[in-house]
Design an enzyme around this catalytic site. Sequence first.
Site: not given
Length: 306
Positions: A14, A46, A106, A176
């Site tokens: 990532e 993002y 978020d 996560q």
Amino acid sequence: MSASTTARIPFSVEFYPPRDEAAEERLWRAASVFEQLGAAFVSVTYGAGGSTRDRTLRITRDVANNTALLPIAHLTAVGHTVSELDALVDEYAKAGVHNILALRGDPPGDPLGEWTQHPGGLRYADELVRLIGEKDSFEVGVASFPEGHYRASTLDVDTEVLVTKLRSGAEYSITQMFFDVDDYLRLRDRVVAADPEQGAKPIIPGLMPVTSLRSVRRMLELSGSKLPADFESRLTRAAGSGETEDRAAVREVGIEFATNLCERLIREGAPCLHFNTLNFSRATQEVLANLGMAPEVGAHGGVVLA
């Protein structure tokens, strides 16, 4: 540390959209290493509220056009209207990117703050999965949470949310980051119990070799996750009591822990290992080398192809 005899499985990484030129140079150095090592894919995050939209699109497009790596673009619903999201998906298609990780996202400013639906936007990630699914030739993934999402009232509620996203058309999930394999295994079992068909879809473990205790604590505060008590105690002892933590000692503990965690995940049948790299290659490559899945790391962090 000697190389493990653990069987090789795919790994992926990532990246974050870089904030400046120096950070971008570091990202592309890491991308070159992971390209040589044969990463299965690279996901590009993002920012909250779409704060990195243009950079995410550009980096993902450049990965697609200038490397052999398969890019997966993160896309969040927060802060966007349906028409804006529809246009973004079309932009990815024009850029040659056909893999998206669909996230609710978020709130901007305070990731742990109150989540507010944008007028004319979407409320849940499963709605974003369906929007993307209306297009041709996209493969869609979603997020999953071994410890349960911090907004979910119970683990059963969290599981139902994940199953709903999978039923809406998602083909896999990436978790996560976590540090307790049992949390991952319990998540996998809950999904299978809730819906065996959806439970057959890959749940890819999200991992991060710890190289700074201060940094990982800050990241976990924003996610609602935690370090296992015994691991945190080891890291705290390694960091020392000085004003500046002993990064070398912390790194040694973190790499060893990540290696052991990966070995167990492989034994338990994880489909892939997904590493949060912070746009660096060295720590991830060290873990892969310990697993026998990559060459040793060169003096300057490059790949030793002996």
